[in-house]
Design an enzyme around this catalytic site. Structure first.
Site, PDB file in Angstrom:
ATOM      1  CE  LYS A 183      -4.476  -1.790   1.205  1.00 52.53           C
ATOM      2  NZ  LYS A 183      -5.729  -1.669   2.049  1.00 52.53           N
ATOM      3  NE  ARG A 199      -7.778  -8.479  -0.031  1.00 55.43           N
ATOM      4  CZ  ARG A 199      -7.113  -7.588  -1.037  1.00 55.43           C
ATOM      5  NH1 ARG A 199      -6.532  -6.462  -0.499  1.00 55.43           N
ATOM      6  NH2 ARG A 199      -7.913  -7.346  -2.162  1.00 55.43           N
TER       7      ARG A 199
END
Length: 370
Positions: free
Chosen positions: A305, A340
């Protein structure tokens, strides 16, 4: 005046014997906490704070205002709550150690793979098989990009992207979650062989989702995002991001239970990167142990991210492996049950070494006299 209470683990030990048994096994996992902050907030501001060991907790909780006493007792119980395994068809996902969820994006505009697995289904199939072989417990299939500024996806297009991937993963015997906020897509994916609903809107986007999930009896993942329309990143204003996200997830947990979803089937995700600044993301990751007080398994989705690039000279998405592993280990150290990730093999290897260290720590004092 409104009052709210939070119990945050702040001191950790390799095992209970390091604290003469005065340590709580967080959520039935492999992380032990021996020091806790009990935080009383009034009208959105921290008013009082107490530090307590497990032995001191009864006294601290007994002195709290009546308005928060029951909630405090519930949070204290939740911190040590052992979560049942997730039943995903023929697969059982135990939650007593961190489990890895591999990401399979079938979108034309994914920030991490640029549509590779949509344009080449055989590549998607091979990637899913490789993630399973590397140790992924779950394959998470998504057909809509939810990055900031991404255009909304029509439900029909999302089905066309997601369903073939669900079918070939089901043929492999995989445990499958479907990353969608549309009830029509969820319904079709469950019928095609998916097992878990992963909703980035926490089932606010489509009013049919709660009923569908409840009737299916399947696990659901409810993620925090501040936006309540198409743009999940909008309306991102926080008084205190940690407590605001905690309260928001508590409300969605209770809404899911009221809708008929079994509490054992609810997983919560703080939504790293969704309508949050770098400082917000860092605060949430540092505070992850607090979220066990909600009494549900936790999912951390921080792989590749933007925050990693922000801390790494703007490294592009495909060069964020080191940061992704660092955040995964932070999640493991916080007792998070599901990670995840894009890089399954590397994360599984890190998890296995982490678990080896945890297992060994339980015998560190074995040579001491009894």
């Amino acid at each position: 005046m409104t009052e709210s209470i939070y119990i945050r683990p702040i001191g950790f030990a390799p095992g209970p014997q390091h604290e003469d048994g005065q340590a709580v096994r967080l959520a039935g996992g492999m992380v032990y906490a021996h020091r806790f902050a009990v935080i009383l907030r009034r009208d959105g501001r921290t008013d009082e704070r107490w530090l307590a060991s497990p032995a001191e907790m009864a006294e601290v909780l007994g002195g709290l205002p009546a308005s928060v006493a029951d909630e405090a007792q519930a949070q204290w119980r939740h911190l040590a709550l052992v979560h049942p395994a997730l039943e995903c068809g023929a697969r059982t996902i135990r939650l007593d150690q961190p489990q890895v969820m591999g990401i399979l994006n079938v979108t034309p505009d994914s920030f991490s793979d640029g549509g590779e697995f949509l344009d080449r289904p055989e590549a998607g199939r091979e990637h899913a098989a490789a993630m399973l072989e590397a140790g992924a417990a779950i394959i998470d299939i998504g057909g809509e990009s939810t990055r900031p500024g991404a255009a909304a996806t029509w439900e029909g297009d999302e089905k066309e992207r997601v369903l073939p991937a669900v079918e070939y993963c089901a043929a492999m015997g995989a445990a499958i979650s479907v990353d969608t906020r549309r009830a029509g897509v969820l319904e079709a994916a469950l019928a095609a062989g998916a097992h878990i609903a992963n909703d980035v809107s926490a089932m606010r986007h489509d009013p049919r989702s709660f009923t569908l999930a409840a009737n299916s009896g399947r696990p659901v993942i409810l993620m925090h995002a501040p936006g309540d329309g198409e743009d999940l990143h909008s309306n991102a204003t926080y008084g205190n991001v940690v407590f605001d996200v905690f309260d928001w997830l508590k409300e969605r947990r209770d809404a899911a239970i009221a809708a008929g979803i079994s509490r054992a089937n609810i997983i919560l995700d703080p939504g790293i990167g969704f309508g949050k600044s770098l400082a917000d993301n860092l605060a949430l990751i540092n505070a992850l142990p607090l979220f066990h007080a909600l009494g549900q398994p936790l999912l951390l989705g921080a792989s590749r991210k933007r925050m990693i690039g922000a801390l790494s000279n703007e490294a592009p998405a495909d060069q964020r492996l080191g940061g992704s592993i660092a955040l995964a280990i932070a999640g493991m150290n916080a007792g998070v049950q599901l990670l995840r990730v894009h890089d399954v093999a590397d994360t599984v290897q890190a998890r296995n070494v982490w678990r080896g260290l945890r297992d060994a720590a339980l015998t560190d004092f074995s040579d001491l006299p009894v």
